[in-house]
Design an enzyme around this catalytic site. Sequence first.
Site, short mmCIF file in Angstrom:
data_model
loop_
_atom_site.label_atom_id
_atom_site.label_comp_id
_atom_site.label_asym_id
_atom_site.label_seq_id
_atom_site.Cartn_x
_atom_site.Cartn_y
_atom_site.Cartn_z
N LYS A 77 -10.73 -12.36 20.07
CA LYS A 77 -9.47 -11.83 20.54
C LYS A 77 -9.03 -12.43 21.87
O LYS A 77 -7.88 -12.29 22.26
CB LYS A 77 -9.55 -10.31 20.63
CG LYS A 77 -9.63 -9.65 19.26
CD LYS A 77 -9.52 -8.16 19.33
CE LYS A 77 -9.48 -7.52 17.96
NZ LYS A 77 -10.84 -7.35 17.37
C1 LIG Z 1 -11.02 -7.06 16.05
C2 LIG Z 1 -12.26 -7.59 15.44
C3 LIG Z 1 -12.33 -7.87 14.06
C4 LIG Z 1 -11.20 -7.56 13.13
O1 LIG Z 1 -10.10 -8.43 13.33
P1 LIG Z 1 -8.68 -8.03 12.71
O2 LIG Z 1 -7.77 -9.13 13.15
O3 LIG Z 1 -8.31 -6.70 13.29
O4 LIG Z 1 -8.86 -7.97 11.24
C5 LIG Z 1 -13.49 -8.45 13.57
N1 LIG Z 1 -14.54 -8.72 14.37
C6 LIG Z 1 -14.52 -8.43 15.69
C7 LIG Z 1 -15.71 -8.73 16.50
C8 LIG Z 1 -13.38 -7.88 16.26
O5 LIG Z 1 -13.36 -7.62 17.56
#
Ligand SMILES: *Cc1c(COP(=O)(O)O)cnc(C)c1O
Length: 431
Positions: free
Chosen positions: A107
Amino acid sequence: MRYYSLRHQAPSVDFRQATIAGQAPDGGLYFPEHIPQFAAAFLRELKTKPKADVAFEVLQPYVGDTIPADVLRRICAEAVDFEFPLVPVAERSSALELFHGPTLAFKDVGARFMSRCLGYFSRQGQAHVTVLVATSGDTGGAVASGFLGVEGVEVIILYPKGKVSSVQELQLTTLGQNITALEVAGTFDDCQQLVKQAFQDAELARRYFLTSANSINVARWLPQQVYYCFALQQWPHAEPPVIAVPSGNFGNLCAGLLAHASGLPVHHFLAACNANDSVPEYLRSGNFAAKAAVATLSNAMDVGNPSNFVRILELFGQEFEQLTNHLSGYTVTDAETAATIRAVYAQHNYLLDPHGAVAYVALQQYLQAHPAARGIFLETAHPVKFYDVVEPVVGAKVPVPAALGGLLARQKQSVELPAEFAALKAYLLGR
Ligand SMILES: *Cc1c(COP(=O)(O)O)cnc(C)c1O
């Protein structure tokens, strides 16, 4: 590029307006009016292109003239300013490691891109902006780190009390400055619902200029396309890979599908979910039903009603057959997740985090059914973020990477709230 609301009850907007608003006034998500196609030269030269150039070329059509090219180039360079290695783990399976950014999760890419875009727009005369964001764990830290100290922007993070890992909680509650953490007695879906309600509230709109930093915001969603290109840059085989994406709110997977729709060669996508599997269920049955979220070992994917699902449907023209040609769904239990972390550590000396482990299981199931295929699973977070889960499973300590710094010794600071809109509103009006 113009963006329309998927509820079709609001005017179309440009990238700047979509980024500042987060969500359309009719409550819909913004979607690009057309899907840009990668030039043949872009794909031909992909392997040797610097990461920052790849990011700029992918994102420029979406940004249009709302950010000057030189500024956008700098924003792109900063957003992808770390490693994205493709690491062979097992036969026919490689990990795309997306956890080398400042908060050790994928993210960071979207949050760094968005914070810099919003900072630019804020300097161009937009009044003080307040980012209101719900997190299932990793968004909070990435957004807090991306926005820390950005002038003209204040960040308020809602997270579900007791449902994020201790590292995640420290990352989003210890920065101070323009970052505030609200600890909500409820689930991630409750937090997301509270944020959505806040956006629709007229009284709050008079007091605050609110925007979101969840993957519903195009400035967080769109940049996630670029590391699918980085994966292909490092892919050594002629046949395109199968890509397994551990999914919760489905922004990440939807970005991969978008890059594929623009021409990035990918053989097939796998939506890898934990027990919160409304999308895999839909891909199996053709019926979509949101579920109440349940807590699992891969907590960042504990989402019962994924926001970006509507974007995936739109991308495939609402055609179920089209969608299932490109995407299959997998449901992975906590028992399988733990057993996989243990087995992969023992057999391949590779330490998965619980989210990457879910994707790894999905990929193995696909590869078993398709003996000639090869694939990539996205490792979306560093295992140290979930040491509370991982260490007992493998019976070893997870080495603490330097990026974590003095975090573990810091003091959490949060405001506790019940999962009720009235309480959130009273808090926001009272500050
Ligand atoms: C947020 C997150 C996900 C899921 O991603 P999305 O885009 O919400 O489907 C998967 N793995 C980790 C470690 C995350 O932080």
